[in-house]
Scaffold this active site. Sequence first.
Site, PDB file in Angstrom:
ATOM      1  N   GLU A 165       0.817  -1.201   0.000  1.00  0.00           N
ATOM      2  CA  GLU A 165       0.000   0.000   0.000  1.00  0.00           C
ATOM      3  C   GLU A 165       0.855   1.258   0.000  1.00  0.00           C
ATOM      4  O   GLU A 165       1.930   1.301   0.587  1.00  0.00           O
ATOM      5  CB  GLU A 165      -0.919   0.006   1.219  1.00  0.00           C
ATOM      6  CG  GLU A 165      -1.905  -1.145   1.128  1.00  0.00           C
ATOM      7  CD  GLU A 165      -3.019  -1.057   2.155  1.00  0.00           C
ATOM      8  OE1 GLU A 165      -3.981  -1.803   2.019  1.00  0.00           O
ATOM      9  OE2 GLU A 165      -2.918  -0.236   3.078  1.00  0.00           O
ATOM     10  N   CYS A 208       3.469   8.372   1.449  1.00  0.00           N
ATOM     11  CA  CYS A 208       3.947   7.379   2.409  1.00  0.00           C
ATOM     12  C   CYS A 208       4.161   6.070   1.644  1.00  0.00           C
ATOM     13  O   CYS A 208       3.217   5.475   1.129  1.00  0.00           O
ATOM     14  CB  CYS A 208       2.898   7.226   3.507  1.00  0.00           C
ATOM     15  SG  CYS A 208       3.406   6.100   4.793  1.00  0.00           S
ATOM     16  N   CYS A 211       6.617  -7.279   7.757  1.00  0.00           N
ATOM     17  CA  CYS A 211       7.749  -6.771   8.533  1.00  0.00           C
ATOM     18  C   CYS A 211       8.147  -7.820   9.571  1.00  0.00           C
ATOM     19  O   CYS A 211       7.284  -8.482  10.141  1.00  0.00           O
ATOM     20  CB  CYS A 211       7.341  -5.476   9.237  1.00  0.00           C
ATOM     21  SG  CYS A 211       8.695  -4.644  10.085  1.00  0.00           S
ATOM     22  N   CYS A 216       6.476  -5.036  16.110  1.00  0.00           N
ATOM     23  CA  CYS A 216       6.133  -4.040  17.131  1.00  0.00           C
ATOM     24  C   CYS A 216       4.706  -4.341  17.595  1.00  0.00           C
ATOM     25  O   CYS A 216       3.828  -4.632  16.772  1.00  0.00           O
ATOM     26  CB  CYS A 216       6.247  -2.632  16.569  1.00  0.00           C
ATOM     27  SG  CYS A 216       7.946  -2.245  16.069  1.00  0.00           S
ATOM     28  N   CYS A 245       1.531  -2.523  15.942  1.00  0.00           N
ATOM     29  CA  CYS A 245       1.505  -2.253  14.494  1.00  0.00           C
ATOM     30  C   CYS A 245       0.886  -3.437  13.763  1.00  0.00           C
ATOM     31  O   CYS A 245       1.315  -4.579  13.949  1.00  0.00           O
ATOM     32  CB  CYS A 245       2.919  -2.004  13.985  1.00  0.00           C
ATOM     33  SG  CYS A 245       3.001  -1.758  12.202  1.00  0.00           S
ATOM     34  N   GLY A 274       6.729  -2.118   6.282  1.00  0.00           N
ATOM     35  CA  GLY A 274       8.105  -2.617   6.264  1.00  0.00           C
ATOM     36  C   GLY A 274       9.107  -1.778   7.031  1.00  0.00           C
ATOM     37  O   GLY A 274       8.809  -0.671   7.473  1.00  0.00           O
ATOM     38  N   GLU A 275      10.295  -2.349   7.183  1.00  0.00           N
ATOM     39  CA  GLU A 275      11.395  -1.667   7.855  1.00  0.00           C
ATOM     40  C   GLU A 275      12.459  -1.353   6.792  1.00  0.00           C
ATOM     41  O   GLU A 275      13.171  -2.259   6.336  1.00  0.00           O
ATOM     42  CB  GLU A 275      11.958  -2.566   8.965  1.00  0.00           C
ATOM     43  CG  GLU A 275      13.275  -2.114   9.559  1.00  0.00           C
ATOM     44  CD  GLU A 275      13.282  -0.672  10.074  1.00  0.00           C
ATOM     45  OE1 GLU A 275      12.337  -0.255  10.761  1.00  0.00           O
ATOM     46  OE2 GLU A 275      14.260   0.039   9.767  1.00  0.00           O
ATOM     47  N   SER A 300      12.360   6.194   7.768  1.00  0.00           N
ATOM     48  CA  SER A 300      11.925   5.950   9.152  1.00  0.00           C
ATOM     49  C   SER A 300      12.342   4.556   9.595  1.00  0.00           C
ATOM     50  O   SER A 300      12.150   3.580   8.865  1.00  0.00           O
ATOM     51  CB  SER A 300      10.403   6.090   9.229  1.00  0.00           C
ATOM     52  OG  SER A 300       9.957   5.878  10.547  1.00  0.00           O
ATOM     53  N   SER A 327      11.274   5.576  15.285  1.00  0.00           N
ATOM     54  CA  SER A 327      10.032   5.247  15.977  1.00  0.00           C
ATOM     55  C   SER A 327      10.384   4.936  17.417  1.00  0.00           C
ATOM     56  O   SER A 327      10.698   3.802  17.745  1.00  0.00           O
ATOM     57  CB  SER A 327       9.374   4.049  15.288  1.00  0.00           C
ATOM     58  OG  SER A 327       8.990   4.423  13.989  1.00  0.00           O
ATOM     59  N   LEU A 328      10.334   5.935  18.275  1.00  0.00           N
ATOM     60  CA  LEU A 328      10.805   5.764  19.651  1.00  0.00           C
ATOM     61  C   LEU A 328       9.717   5.161  20.549  1.00  0.00           C
ATOM     62  O   LEU A 328       9.901   4.121  21.166  1.00  0.00           O
ATOM     63  CB  LEU A 328      11.294   7.115  20.191  1.00  0.00           C
ATOM     64  CG  LEU A 328      12.037   7.037  21.526  1.00  0.00           C
ATOM     65  CD1 LEU A 328      13.336   6.263  21.412  1.00  0.00           C
ATOM     66  CD2 LEU A 328      12.318   8.445  22.071  1.00  0.00           C
ATOM     67  N   HIS A 329       8.605   5.856  20.671  1.00  0.00           N
ATOM     68  CA  HIS A 329       7.400   5.366  21.357  1.00  0.00           C
ATOM     69  C   HIS A 329       7.497   5.129  22.866  1.00  0.00           C
ATOM     70  O   HIS A 329       6.496   4.777  23.492  1.00  0.00           O
ATOM     71  CB  HIS A 329       6.865   4.075  20.714  1.00  0.00           C
ATOM     72  CG  HIS A 329       6.713   4.158  19.230  1.00  0.00           C
ATOM     73  ND1 HIS A 329       6.088   5.199  18.598  1.00  0.00           N
ATOM     74  CD2 HIS A 329       7.119   3.318  18.240  1.00  0.00           C
ATOM     75  CE1 HIS A 329       6.111   4.998  17.287  1.00  0.00           C
ATOM     76  NE2 HIS A 329       6.732   3.885  17.046  1.00  0.00           N
ATOM     77  N   CYS A 342      -1.517   5.301   9.845  1.00  0.00           N
ATOM     78  CA  CYS A 342      -0.304   4.578  10.248  1.00  0.00           C
ATOM     79  C   CYS A 342      -0.670   3.268  10.915  1.00  0.00           C
ATOM     80  O   CYS A 342      -1.523   3.234  11.788  1.00  0.00           O
ATOM     81  CB  CYS A 342       0.495   5.350  11.288  1.00  0.00           C
ATOM     82  SG  CYS A 342       0.831   7.022  10.883  1.00  0.00           S
TER      83      CYS A 342
END
Length: 379
Positions: A105, A118, A125, A129, A132, A179-180, A211, A233-235, A354
């Site tokens: 996507e 985006c 992935c 996480c 996600c 994805g990463e 990212s 992506s700290l979170h 997201c």
Amino acid sequence: MSDNLAKDLSVKESTKVNLLGLSQQQLGTLLEELGEKPYRAQQVMKWIHHRYLDNFQEMTDISKKLRDKFDEMAEIREPEVVKELISKDGTRKWLMRSESGSLIETVFIPEDGRGTLCVSSQVGCVLDCSFCSTGKQGFNSNLTASEIIGQVRIVRRILADVYPDRKRAVTNVVLMGMGEPMLNFDNMIAAVSLMMDDLGYGISKRKVTISTAGVVPGINKLIETTDASLAISLHAPNDELRNTLVPINKKYPIAVLLEACTRYAVNLGDKRTITVEYTLMHKINDQPEHAAELSTLLKNFPCKINLIPFNPFEGSGYKRPSSVAVTAFRDRLHRAGFNVTVRTTRGEDINAACGQLVGKVEDKTRRQEKYRLIASGAN
Ligand code: SAH
């Protein structure tokens, strides 16, 4: 990608080289191997990325001999657009089929004075996480450089058709889709270089953002490879909490991550900052003490903070905080002196937010169908 593309071809006769994902340098090398001057790459790139041409015979400023050669051994192939969805708020989402058959996507988010695309870098992935939905679907495959840059080309072309006055256009790209990016490094970097190349899409280095959930070796490699912008992506403000949300943190804890990012930012110079993404989840990481701890953690870190209110999906187990809680968290960081923004949720009616990208679900169905066909001997 092999260093010797032409030789590679003689080995895999059936495979055509997809010119879409080749950087200027790679295309130059290929042309040299074909006995052409490498500067021809500039002409070919303009046809591909500025005029969206797929047919070599229409490339009128290159020789007939080269056009015929390209017909034989090369192609310009984008992912296939399966579906386009348009939200009430103007957000657009495309479902595209990758070479592996899986769906990915791509989301376009129009705002005043800019348009952010985006882009996905992988199907699924591995990082898993906890909040996600892409992570929940597991890993399927890497996208090729052509498939990553293809998303930009497709959307640029569609928007140019719909808005000839350029009222809406892709001005920014974020690698924040599925994805990463760091785990598909070479393909991602090839695509990023095409995004920033004037012969590609000519987007400034400040407006192309990679990212990562915190794959530190990738950040270290980035230092030698590009000057694009970086987001993490700290979170969470501490390792204990982050270990539960972003499992890769156990391998590369916060201190190691921030140190690598600082080196990247310092190396870029020019007052460049890192974007810190922080998804706010009700009662998980949205409390006043989290804001206080985050302020201390990032006190000397060159960053701007982007708060993302959690986007719910079925079975996630997390909740979005109230807008009052989000504002309070933002204000605390603001008062501590940070540049902080809240990412407004866009395209909710088309599941474009997201962590809500759902390509794999349909992909699974498709693969099952394929297995069924194989099992029944029909394939
Ligand atoms: N793997 C990269 C690229 C994905 S970016 C990375 O982690 O940075 C997608 C961003 O949206 C990340 O910051 C991710 O943590 C965040 N995100 C994922 N799921 C979300 C959800 N359900 N709600 C809000 N943000 C989410």
